[in-house]
Design an enzyme around this catalytic site. Structure first.
Site, PDB file in Angstrom:
ATOM      1  N   ARG A 147      75.846  25.457  52.995  1.00 55.25           N
ATOM      2  CA  ARG A 147      75.124  24.199  52.885  1.00 55.25           C
ATOM      3  C   ARG A 147      73.664  24.379  53.272  1.00 55.25           C
ATOM      4  O   ARG A 147      72.767  24.192  52.496  1.00 55.25           O
ATOM      5  CB  ARG A 147      75.746  23.134  53.802  1.00 55.25           C
ATOM      6  CG  ARG A 147      76.951  22.494  53.208  1.00 55.25           C
ATOM      7  CD  ARG A 147      77.797  21.858  54.255  1.00 55.25           C
ATOM      8  NE  ARG A 147      78.321  22.843  55.177  1.00 55.25           N
ATOM      9  CZ  ARG A 147      79.220  22.608  56.084  1.00 55.25           C
ATOM     10  NH1 ARG A 147      79.669  21.397  56.262  1.00 55.25           N
ATOM     11  NH2 ARG A 147      79.667  23.571  56.856  1.00 55.25           N
ATOM     12  N   HIS A 160      84.175  20.534  49.776  1.00 59.84           N
ATOM     13  CA  HIS A 160      85.174  21.608  49.623  1.00 59.84           C
ATOM     14  C   HIS A 160      85.734  21.603  48.192  1.00 59.84           C
ATOM     15  O   HIS A 160      85.885  22.652  47.564  1.00 59.84           O
ATOM     16  CB  HIS A 160      86.365  21.399  50.571  1.00 59.84           C
ATOM     17  CG  HIS A 160      86.046  21.486  52.033  1.00 59.84           C
ATOM     18  ND1 HIS A 160      86.437  20.531  52.933  1.00 59.84           N
ATOM     19  CD2 HIS A 160      85.389  22.438  52.751  1.00 59.84           C
ATOM     20  CE1 HIS A 160      86.046  20.878  54.144  1.00 59.84           C
ATOM     21  NE2 HIS A 160      85.407  22.025  54.073  1.00 59.84           N
ATOM     22  N   LYS A 200      88.940  24.314  68.110  1.00 52.80           N
ATOM     23  CA  LYS A 200      88.894  22.873  68.353  1.00 52.80           C
ATOM     24  C   LYS A 200      90.240  22.261  67.973  1.00 52.80           C
ATOM     25  O   LYS A 200      90.926  22.752  67.072  1.00 52.80           O
ATOM     26  CB  LYS A 200      87.761  22.245  67.547  1.00 52.80           C
ATOM     27  CG  LYS A 200      87.528  23.001  66.249  1.00 52.80           C
ATOM     28  CD  LYS A 200      86.282  22.659  65.513  1.00 52.80           C
ATOM     29  CE  LYS A 200      86.311  23.504  64.232  1.00 52.80           C
ATOM     30  NZ  LYS A 200      85.306  23.460  63.335  1.00 52.80           N
ATOM     31  N   SER A 235      83.438  17.983  57.329  1.00 52.97           N
ATOM     32  CA  SER A 235      84.633  17.288  57.797  1.00 52.97           C
ATOM     33  C   SER A 235      84.310  16.496  59.068  1.00 52.97           C
ATOM     34  O   SER A 235      84.836  15.394  59.272  1.00 52.97           O
ATOM     35  CB  SER A 235      85.760  18.287  58.095  1.00 52.97           C
ATOM     36  OG  SER A 235      86.114  18.994  56.939  1.00 52.97           O
TER      37      SER A 235
HETATM   38  P1  ADP Z   1      85.344  26.495  58.881  1.00 51.21           P
HETATM   39  O1  ADP Z   1      85.829  25.837  60.127  1.00 51.21           O
HETATM   40  O2  ADP Z   1      86.003  27.815  58.574  1.00 51.21           O
HETATM   41  O3  ADP Z   1      83.848  26.547  58.700  1.00 51.21           O
HETATM   42  P2  ADP Z   1      85.436  24.275  57.023  1.00 51.21           P
HETATM   43  O4  ADP Z   1      86.682  23.608  56.584  1.00 51.21           O
HETATM   44  O5  ADP Z   1      84.470  23.484  57.824  1.00 51.21           O
HETATM   45  O6  ADP Z   1      85.937  25.570  57.748  1.00 51.21           O
HETATM   46  O7  ADP Z   1      84.676  24.874  55.756  1.00 51.21           O
HETATM   47  C1  ADP Z   1      85.236  25.855  54.937  1.00 51.21           C
HETATM   48  C2  ADP Z   1      84.155  26.444  54.056  1.00 51.21           C
HETATM   49  O8  ADP Z   1      83.641  25.449  53.201  1.00 51.21           O
HETATM   50  C3  ADP Z   1      82.949  27.021  54.808  1.00 51.21           C
HETATM   51  O9  ADP Z   1      82.465  28.145  54.111  1.00 51.21           O
HETATM   52  C4  ADP Z   1      81.935  25.902  54.741  1.00 51.21           C
HETATM   53  O10 ADP Z   1      80.607  26.375  54.818  1.00 51.21           O
HETATM   54  C5  ADP Z   1      82.239  25.352  53.353  1.00 51.21           C
HETATM   55  N1  ADP Z   1      81.832  23.948  53.218  1.00 51.21           N
HETATM   56  C6  ADP Z   1      82.118  22.917  54.037  1.00 51.21           C
HETATM   57  N2  ADP Z   1      81.555  21.770  53.600  1.00 51.21           N
HETATM   58  C7  ADP Z   1      80.871  22.100  52.465  1.00 51.21           C
HETATM   59  C8  ADP Z   1      80.037  21.376  51.538  1.00 51.21           C
HETATM   60  N3  ADP Z   1      79.775  20.089  51.727  1.00 51.21           N
HETATM   61  N4  ADP Z   1      79.505  22.055  50.497  1.00 51.21           N
HETATM   62  C9  ADP Z   1      79.740  23.382  50.360  1.00 51.21           C
HETATM   63  N5  ADP Z   1      80.504  24.121  51.186  1.00 51.21           N
HETATM   64  C10 ADP Z   1      81.052  23.495  52.227  1.00 51.21           C
END
Ligand code: ADP
Length: 161
Positions: free
Chosen positions: A90, A17, A41, A128
């Site tokens: 990703r 992130h 969740k 995460s």
């Molecule tokens: P959500 O539950 O909305 O998917 P996340 O917190 O999991 O929220 O992720 C927010 C954004 O960041 C999403 O677009 C996700 O694809 C992106 N993201 C999460 N991890 C990574 C990573 N390792 N590299 C690039 N983008 C990421």
């Protein structure tokens, strides 16, 4: 002035992130990192804890703000007078949901553009959920999350056990 919103759960923020935040902050005048309050969740960290961690790890970026939001993303984006939604990609597995989300936003407001940024190859496996899984068994999350977040995870799982 181009204001971008980077929405997500950030439960907790990872280096993946953070990489997207750093890169967006160089492209846009202002980036608002927006923590979704309503998630299906049950989150490990409350919305205010997630905001606080994001603020701590982006304190060096003057054009980045962090806040939480609920309700429809398209409405929120308009309310903040932003023009762009940033999402990270990703793997192919991200594509289906991201495609749906981007089209839904477009349907609700055709002036909003969703821009995708490819993950840094170093973080392509990082989520995460993986971080929580490792931390819950006492594994080392160094290099996956900022040290500040690693400390919060350690403390949270110690308390839970
Ligand atoms: P959500 O539950 O909305 O998917 P996340 O917190 O999991 O929220 O992720 C927010 C954004 O960041 C999403 O677009 C996700 O694809 C992106 N993201 C999460 N991890 C990574 C990573 N390792 N590299 C690039 N983008 C990421």
């Amino acid at each position: 002035m181009i204001i971008a919103i980077y929405p997500g759960s950030f439960d907790p923020v990872t280096n993946g992130h953070l990489d997207i935040i750093h890169r967006s902050s160089r492209l846009f005048d202002k980036v608002i990192v927006s923590v979704g309050r309503q998630v299906s969740k049950v989150p490990l960290f409350s919305a205010s804890e997630r905001v606080e961690m994001l603020q701590a790890v982006t304190a060096d970026l003057p054009n980045v703000e962090v806040e939480s939001f609920d309700g429809l993303l398209a409405h929120y984006v308009r309310e903040r007078e932003a023009n762009v939604v940033v999402r990270g990609l990703r793997a192919i597995s991200d594509f289906d949901y991201e495609f749906q989300l981007a089209l839904a936003i477009k349907k609700l407001d055709e002036n909003i553009e969703t821009l995708f940024m490819m993950t840094n190859s170093e973080y392509s496996f990082l989520s995460s959920s993986i971080v929580k899984e490792i931390a819950s068994y006492g594994g080392c999350v160094q290099g996956l999350v900022p040290p500040y977040v690693a400390e919060k995870l350690r403390y949270r799982y110690q308390k839970n056990n």
